[in-house]
Design an enzyme around this catalytic site. Structure first.
Site, PDB file in Angstrom:
ATOM      1  N   GLU A  93     -45.334 -14.753  12.720  1.00  0.00           N
ATOM      2  CA  GLU A  93     -44.857 -14.012  11.552  1.00  0.00           C
ATOM      3  C   GLU A  93     -43.986 -14.928  10.701  1.00  0.00           C
ATOM      4  O   GLU A  93     -42.767 -15.016  10.932  1.00  0.00           O
ATOM      5  CB  GLU A  93     -44.011 -12.817  12.000  1.00  0.00           C
ATOM      6  CG  GLU A  93     -44.772 -11.785  12.796  1.00  0.00           C
ATOM      7  CD  GLU A  93     -44.136 -10.418  12.626  1.00  0.00           C
ATOM      8  OE1 GLU A  93     -44.795  -9.547  12.063  1.00  0.00           O
ATOM      9  OE2 GLU A  93     -42.974 -10.237  13.022  1.00  0.00           O
TER      10      GLU A  93
ATOM     11  N   ASN B  81     -45.024  -1.693  13.685  1.00  0.00           N
ATOM     12  CA  ASN B  81     -43.585  -1.883  13.898  1.00  0.00           C
ATOM     13  C   ASN B  81     -42.835  -1.043  12.871  1.00  0.00           C
ATOM     14  O   ASN B  81     -42.730  -1.420  11.708  1.00  0.00           O
ATOM     15  CB  ASN B  81     -43.256  -3.382  13.739  1.00  0.00           C
ATOM     16  CG  ASN B  81     -41.778  -3.670  13.891  1.00  0.00           C
ATOM     17  OD1 ASN B  81     -41.008  -2.796  14.285  1.00  0.00           O
ATOM     18  ND2 ASN B  81     -41.376  -4.900  13.573  1.00  0.00           N
TER      19      ASN B  81
ATOM     20  N   GLY C  66     -45.687  -3.991   9.579  1.00  0.00           N
ATOM     21  CA  GLY C  66     -44.428  -3.299   9.320  1.00  0.00           C
ATOM     22  C   GLY C  66     -44.633  -2.222   8.265  1.00  0.00           C
ATOM     23  O   GLY C  66     -45.113  -1.125   8.559  1.00  0.00           O
TER      24      GLY C  66
ATOM     25  N   LYS D 235     -39.761  -0.476  12.721  1.00  0.00           N
ATOM     26  CA  LYS D 235     -38.390  -0.977  12.494  1.00  0.00           C
ATOM     27  C   LYS D 235     -37.398   0.198  12.566  1.00  0.00           C
ATOM     28  O   LYS D 235     -37.586   1.073  13.409  1.00  0.00           O
ATOM     29  CB  LYS D 235     -38.326  -1.740  11.171  1.00  0.00           C
ATOM     30  CG  LYS D 235     -39.388  -2.850  11.138  1.00  0.00           C
ATOM     31  CD  LYS D 235     -39.250  -3.802  10.007  1.00  0.00           C
ATOM     32  CE  LYS D 235     -40.349  -4.856  10.107  1.00  0.00           C
ATOM     33  NZ  LYS D 235     -40.279  -5.847   9.027  1.00  0.00           N
TER      34      LYS D 235
ATOM     35  N   HIS E  95     -38.165 -10.785  17.236  1.00  0.00           N
ATOM     36  CA  HIS E  95     -38.544 -10.579  15.834  1.00  0.00           C
ATOM     37  C   HIS E  95     -37.547 -11.323  14.931  1.00  0.00           C
ATOM     38  O   HIS E  95     -36.355 -11.396  15.249  1.00  0.00           O
ATOM     39  CB  HIS E  95     -38.540  -9.079  15.514  1.00  0.00           C
ATOM     40  CG  HIS E  95     -39.162  -8.773  14.191  1.00  0.00           C
ATOM     41  ND1 HIS E  95     -38.480  -8.974  13.005  1.00  0.00           N
ATOM     42  CD2 HIS E  95     -40.390  -8.320  13.855  1.00  0.00           C
ATOM     43  CE1 HIS E  95     -39.284  -8.646  11.996  1.00  0.00           C
ATOM     44  NE2 HIS E  95     -40.449  -8.251  12.483  1.00  0.00           N
TER      45      HIS E  95
END
Ligand code: PGA
Length: 253
Positions: A165, A10, A233, A12, A95
């Protein structure tokens, strides 16, 4: 051979330019060359999707969100069909960083329905903001899962993944959940999914972990925990570190 583990990268809102996105993508692909047991899903910002592609069967594209309507007057939104046209196969939904911006269960559920009915994969993120000794956080988690999956039909849940998460572990340098905790939360989430869809359908839903996963700790979350992957991430923005992480997963079988 055991079924594959899936690692989601991810990105972001990174990197800052198309040039850097292309180079992060190609470096990542180079560093994970030859993977056979791990599926890698790279989730860049929307705008870079048309410029990134891989010939490897083990590597696919994902996105970090989507809108639930098919088409029409929805300024600034992007549909499942548009993402499918760019070869996106998986879509992260709910998320915690999106929830912090105001996204709620009802919206999340509509997005998941739109994704599953288009035969793409939905990755639903859930996780409590903090833990307490009395286990109240489990109620928070259960409610989040139930609200996010309200009205989602069981028929296509094989394409659904739940990413656990915990918000307190997100950031790349936080202390993540330990192996025992990962196993426990896996069992808890499976139970909640069984309540919703029944045991048979729930058994088809993958559960993965996310939150400060790196090349050193990655196996703690997937080895003997029931989890079938990780959502990464920070470590996915460093192609060398990420290559090490993927190698660990490959060898960890
Ligand atoms: P992190 O992020 O790996 O930087 O903790 C994970 C995520 O938010 O998906």
């Amino acid at each position: 051979m055991k079924s594959k583990y899936t690692v989601y990268a991810n990105w972001k809102m990174n990197p800052a330019s198309l040039k850097d996105a292309k180079s992060l993508f190609s470096e990542t692909i180079k560093n994970v060359k030859g993977i056979s047991k791990t599926s890698l899903v790279i989730c860049p910002p929307f705008i870079y999707l048309p410029n990134l592609s891989s010939k490897s069967k083990s590597i696919s594209l994902g996105s970090q969100d989507v809108f639930y309507e098919k088409e029409g007057p929805y300024t600034g939104e992007i549909s499942v069909k548009q993402l499918k046209d760019l070869s996106v196969q998986s879509i992260i939904i709910g998320h915690s960083e999106r929830r912090a911006l105001g996204e709620k269960g009802g919206e999340i559920s509509l997005k998941i329905q739109a994704i599953l009915s288009s035969n793409l994969k939905a990755v639903l993120c859930v996780g409590e903001p903090s833990r307490d000794e009395n286990g109240e956080y489990l109620k928070t988690l259960e409610k989040q899962i139930k609200d996010s999956l309200e009205n989602v039909q069981g028929r296509k849940v094989a394409n659904l993944t739940v990413a656990y998460e915990p918000v307190w572990a997100i950031g790349g340098d936080k202390r993540p959940l330990d192996k025992e905790g990962t196993r426990e939360i896996y069992i808890f989430i499976k139970k909640v999914l069984s309540d919703i869809f029944g045991a048979v359908k729930a058994s088809k839903i993958n559960i993965i972990y996310g939150g400060s996963v790196n090349s050193k700790n990655v196996l703690d979350f997937i080895k003997e925990t029931g989890m079938t992957g990780v959502l990464v991430g920070s470590s996915s923005l460093d192609s060398k570190e990420f290559g090490e992480l993927i190698k660990k997963v490959e060898k960890g079988f």
